[in-house]
Write a protein that holds these residues in place. Sequence first.
Motif, PDB file in Angstrom:
ATOM      1  N   TRP A 151       7.746  -5.306  -6.144  1.00  0.00           N
ATOM      2  CA  TRP A 151       6.465  -5.159  -6.190  1.00  0.00           C
ATOM      3  C   TRP A 151       5.851  -6.364  -6.659  1.00  0.00           C
ATOM      4  CZ3 TRP A 151       4.969  -0.859  -3.761  1.00  0.00           C
ATOM      5  CH2 TRP A 151       5.974   0.449  -3.602  1.00  0.00           C
ATOM      6  N   ILE A 152       4.204  -5.792  -5.704  1.00  0.00           N
ATOM      7  CA  ILE A 152       3.408  -7.319  -6.298  1.00  0.00           C
ATOM      8  C   ILE A 152       1.764  -6.544  -6.918  1.00  0.00           C
ATOM      9  CG2 ILE A 152       1.896  -9.395  -6.182  1.00  0.00           C
ATOM     10  CD1 ILE A 152       4.209 -10.348  -4.304  1.00  0.00           C
ATOM     11  N   ASP A 193       0.392  -1.889  -6.579  1.00  0.00           N
ATOM     12  CA  ASP A 193       0.881  -2.856  -6.586  1.00  0.00           C
ATOM     13  C   ASP A 193       0.988  -2.777  -4.555  1.00  0.00           C
ATOM     14  OD1 ASP A 193       0.541  -3.275  -8.746  1.00  0.00           O
ATOM     15  OD2 ASP A 193       3.544  -2.038  -8.876  1.00  0.00           O
ATOM     16  N   VAL A 194       1.039  -3.962  -4.156  1.00  0.00           N
ATOM     17  CA  VAL A 194       1.648  -3.360  -2.708  1.00  0.00           C
ATOM     18  C   VAL A 194       3.455  -4.063  -2.481  1.00  0.00           C
ATOM     19  CG1 VAL A 194      -0.506  -4.318  -1.812  1.00  0.00           C
ATOM     20  CG2 VAL A 194       1.124  -6.134  -2.509  1.00  0.00           C
ATOM     21  N   SER A 195       4.110  -3.681  -1.658  1.00  0.00           N
ATOM     22  CA  SER A 195       5.632  -3.893  -2.056  1.00  0.00           C
ATOM     23  C   SER A 195       5.475  -5.247  -1.362  1.00  0.00           C
ATOM     24  CB  SER A 195       6.341  -3.272  -0.957  1.00  0.00           C
ATOM     25  OG  SER A 195       5.163  -3.149   0.165  1.00  0.00           O
ATOM     26  N   CYS A 196       6.760  -6.327  -2.080  1.00  0.00           N
ATOM     27  CA  CYS A 196       6.207  -7.383  -1.673  1.00  0.00           C
ATOM     28  C   CYS A 196       6.639  -7.757  -0.060  1.00  0.00           C
ATOM     29  CB  CYS A 196       7.793  -7.682  -2.123  1.00  0.00           C
ATOM     30  SG  CYS A 196       8.217 -10.066  -2.509  1.00  0.00           S
ATOM     31  N   PHE A 197       5.512  -8.711  -0.211  1.00  0.00           N
ATOM     32  CA  PHE A 197       5.768  -9.039   1.409  1.00  0.00           C
ATOM     33  C   PHE A 197       6.828 -10.090   1.831  1.00  0.00           C
ATOM     34  CE2 PHE A 197       2.768 -10.897  -0.518  1.00  0.00           C
ATOM     35  CZ  PHE A 197       2.564 -12.679  -0.844  1.00  0.00           C
ATOM     36  N   ALA A 198       6.975 -11.074   1.351  1.00  0.00           N
ATOM     37  CA  ALA A 198       8.422 -11.910   1.410  1.00  0.00           C
ATOM     38  C   ALA A 198       9.313 -11.586   1.349  1.00  0.00           C
ATOM     39  CB  ALA A 198       8.074 -12.815  -0.289  1.00  0.00           C
ATOM     40  N   CYS A 199      10.882 -10.364   0.185  1.00  0.00           N
ATOM     41  CA  CYS A 199      11.489  -9.730   0.481  1.00  0.00           C
ATOM     42  C   CYS A 199      11.570  -8.767   1.253  1.00  0.00           C
ATOM     43  CB  CYS A 199      12.197  -9.741  -0.825  1.00  0.00           C
ATOM     44  SG  CYS A 199      11.202  -8.668  -2.122  1.00  0.00           S
ATOM     45  N   GLU A 217       2.326  -5.052   8.385  1.00  0.00           N
ATOM     46  CA  GLU A 217       2.622  -3.094   9.068  1.00  0.00           C
ATOM     47  C   GLU A 217       3.534  -2.524   7.807  1.00  0.00           C
ATOM     48  OE1 GLU A 217       1.089  -0.165  10.259  1.00  0.00           O
ATOM     49  OE2 GLU A 217       0.262  -2.214  10.926  1.00  0.00           O
ATOM     50  N   GLU A 218       4.324  -3.389   7.302  1.00  0.00           N
ATOM     51  CA  GLU A 218       5.450  -2.815   6.749  1.00  0.00           C
ATOM     52  C   GLU A 218       4.384  -2.463   5.166  1.00  0.00           C
ATOM     53  OE1 GLU A 218       8.418  -2.293   8.121  1.00  0.00           O
ATOM     54  OE2 GLU A 218       6.911  -2.772   9.998  1.00  0.00           O
ATOM     55  N   THR A 219       3.746  -3.018   4.545  1.00  0.00           N
ATOM     56  CA  THR A 219       3.342  -2.915   3.300  1.00  0.00           C
ATOM     57  C   THR A 219       3.198  -1.464   3.094  1.00  0.00           C
ATOM     58  OG1 THR A 219       2.676  -4.692   4.212  1.00  0.00           O
ATOM     59  CG2 THR A 219       2.130  -4.025   1.715  1.00  0.00           C
ATOM     60  N   ARG A 220       4.005  -1.518   1.798  1.00  0.00           N
ATOM     61  CA  ARG A 220       3.409   0.165   0.863  1.00  0.00           C
ATOM     62  C   ARG A 220       2.627  -0.444  -0.517  1.00  0.00           C
ATOM     63  NH1 ARG A 220       9.057   1.112  -0.550  1.00  0.00           N
ATOM     64  NH2 ARG A 220       9.609  -0.945   0.552  1.00  0.00           N
ATOM     65  N   ILE A 221       1.730   0.856  -0.617  1.00  0.00           N
ATOM     66  CA  ILE A 221       1.178   0.321  -1.961  1.00  0.00           C
ATOM     67  C   ILE A 221       1.985   1.694  -3.435  1.00  0.00           C
ATOM     68  CG2 ILE A 221      -0.376  -0.949  -0.640  1.00  0.00           C
ATOM     69  CD1 ILE A 221      -1.773   2.294  -1.510  1.00  0.00           C
ATOM     70  N   GLY A 254      10.821  -5.840  -0.983  1.00  0.00           N
ATOM     71  CA  GLY A 254      10.968  -5.140  -2.124  1.00  0.00           C
ATOM     72  C   GLY A 254      12.392  -4.880  -2.672  1.00  0.00           C
ATOM     73  N   LYS A 255      12.837  -5.544  -1.901  1.00  0.00           N
ATOM     74  CA  LYS A 255      14.749  -6.543  -3.036  1.00  0.00           C
ATOM     75  C   LYS A 255      14.339  -6.978  -3.689  1.00  0.00           C
ATOM     76  CE  LYS A 255      16.664  -7.106   1.374  1.00  0.00           C
ATOM     77  NZ  LYS A 255      15.896  -7.161   2.405  1.00  0.00           N
ATOM     78  N   GLY A 256      13.353  -7.738  -4.000  1.00  0.00           N
ATOM     79  CA  GLY A 256      12.728  -8.490  -5.518  1.00  0.00           C
ATOM     80  C   GLY A 256      13.614  -9.849  -4.589  1.00  0.00           C
ATOM     81  N   CYS A 257      12.543 -10.374  -5.137  1.00  0.00           N
ATOM     82  CA  CYS A 257      13.149 -12.115  -5.114  1.00  0.00           C
ATOM     83  C   CYS A 257      11.716 -13.317  -5.625  1.00  0.00           C
ATOM     84  CB  CYS A 257      12.429 -12.223  -3.334  1.00  0.00           C
ATOM     85  SG  CYS A 257      10.401 -12.167  -2.737  1.00  0.00           S
ATOM     86  N   ARG A 258      11.850 -14.656  -5.483  1.00  0.00           N
ATOM     87  CA  ARG A 258      11.162 -15.497  -6.312  1.00  0.00           C
ATOM     88  C   ARG A 258       9.519 -14.945  -6.534  1.00  0.00           C
ATOM     89  NH1 ARG A 258       8.455 -20.489  -5.842  1.00  0.00           N
ATOM     90  NH2 ARG A 258       8.203 -20.198  -3.420  1.00  0.00           N
ATOM     91  N   ILE A 259       9.168 -14.735  -5.071  1.00  0.00           N
ATOM     92  CA  ILE A 259       7.240 -14.890  -4.947  1.00  0.00           C
ATOM     93  C   ILE A 259       7.347 -13.511  -6.320  1.00  0.00           C
ATOM     94  CG2 ILE A 259       5.335 -13.460  -3.015  1.00  0.00           C
ATOM     95  CD1 ILE A 259       6.844 -15.648  -1.120  1.00  0.00           C
ATOM     96  N   CYS A 260       7.911 -12.005  -6.160  1.00  0.00           N
ATOM     97  CA  CYS A 260       7.242 -11.111  -6.823  1.00  0.00           C
ATOM     98  C   CYS A 260       7.987 -11.210  -7.681  1.00  0.00           C
ATOM     99  CB  CYS A 260       7.715  -9.967  -6.013  1.00  0.00           C
ATOM    100  SG  CYS A 260       9.781  -9.816  -5.329  1.00  0.00           S
ATOM    101  N   LYS A 261       8.652 -11.774  -7.818  1.00  0.00           N
ATOM    102  CA  LYS A 261       9.948 -12.161  -9.902  1.00  0.00           C
ATOM    103  C   LYS A 261      11.028 -11.430  -9.914  1.00  0.00           C
ATOM    104  CE  LYS A 261       5.642 -14.589 -12.161  1.00  0.00           C
ATOM    105  NZ  LYS A 261       4.524 -14.262 -10.654  1.00  0.00           N
ATOM    106  N   GLY A 262      11.765 -10.913  -8.438  1.00  0.00           N
ATOM    107  CA  GLY A 262      12.848 -10.100  -8.823  1.00  0.00           C
ATOM    108  C   GLY A 262      12.140  -8.565  -8.820  1.00  0.00           C
ATOM    109  N   GLU A 263      10.520  -7.939  -8.562  1.00  0.00           N
ATOM    110  CA  GLU A 263       9.977  -7.101  -9.158  1.00  0.00           C
ATOM    111  C   GLU A 263       9.554  -6.095  -7.906  1.00  0.00           C
ATOM    112  OE1 GLU A 263       8.915  -4.972 -11.590  1.00  0.00           O
ATOM    113  OE2 GLU A 263       9.572  -6.991 -13.114  1.00  0.00           O
TER     114      GLU A 263
END
Length: 336
Positions: free
Chosen positions: A276-277, A257-263, A236-240, A265-274
């Motif tokens: 966004w995915i 792109d979708v905002s990273c569902f793991a972090c 539900e939190e996801t933005r595009i 949007g702060k940046g993490c390993r899954i979105c490679k710090g971006e």
Amino acid sequence: MKEMLEKIRASALECLQNDDADLEAIRIRFLGKKGELTAVLRGMGALSAEERPIVGQLANEIRADIEKAIAEKSAVAAEKKLQAKLKAEKIDVTMPADSTVGHIHPLTLVQRELEDIFLGMGFSIVEGPEVELDYYNFQALNIPENHPARDTQDTFYITENILLRSQTSPVQARTMEVQKPPIRIISPGRVYRSDAVDATHSPLFHQLEGLVIDKGITMGDLKGVLEIFAKETFGEETRIRFRPHHFPFTEPSAEVDVSCFACGGKGCRICKGEGWIEILGAGMVHPNVLRNCGIDPEVYSGFAFGFGIERIAMLKYHIDDMRLLYENDVRFLNQF
Ligand code: PHE
């Protein structure tokens, strides 16, 4: 001689009384070629002509008696052995089975979930051929021969004009040719590209394409549909986010792109710090494509989008190597 024969009978029958008598050994000992009975019969030459048939008859009787006793004993032993085996191998058919129940492959699972999301928005599912004409895979989609966009979608050719489809987009063209707007379809299915296998590539993968054509369809409709898709798929939190891009069959075009569902949007390993995915390509259907398919771009407009099902599955389940989806190692599959 008669006494000797009677003795043989008595001792043979006595041997057979023993519960674990070796029947074959007994047979050899008394009835075998070098056995006791045979030895006595050999001596029959010394008997008188009157005695010979009497002794002969007795010997035959005794042979028959011993054979019969051995056969009976052997039948009893076989029955005993069978009963013991049946007892040892008894199975309780009322016991719950130790069975492995099959289940749906993760790719199919994700495809069905995605289909459900779009069915819920009023889309219907349309399938098309995997062996496709160059015309539908490229030309109808505003990709003429020698267009540079063909390079990124190099595929396998059956003949010069027949190929394995490199995208599910030809289903757009096929649908528009035969169906009057309003059109609201998704087409999931296999696609092919001449890519070498690695952690993120495979010469065979799956896409899901969406197409909406009607009067007054705008990019706002596209955004709304994709936003619902993103929230239902990733939470539900996801933005595009839309980034300008180029596809020959849409204008304007965007990568989404979708905002990273793991972090978040702060940046993490899954979105490679971006934060966004990137997940899909989309845009407003190009007027040339509408015209190619017999739809008047002055009256109708529409949008299309397409994404890889593997990519969604990998993101959803944190799968870091695409090959896991095709190798069918049960240790992997059992986790779904
Ligand atoms: N078919 C495109 C691809 O495979 C994706 C796409 C579909 C882009 C529909 C825009 C609209 O790259």
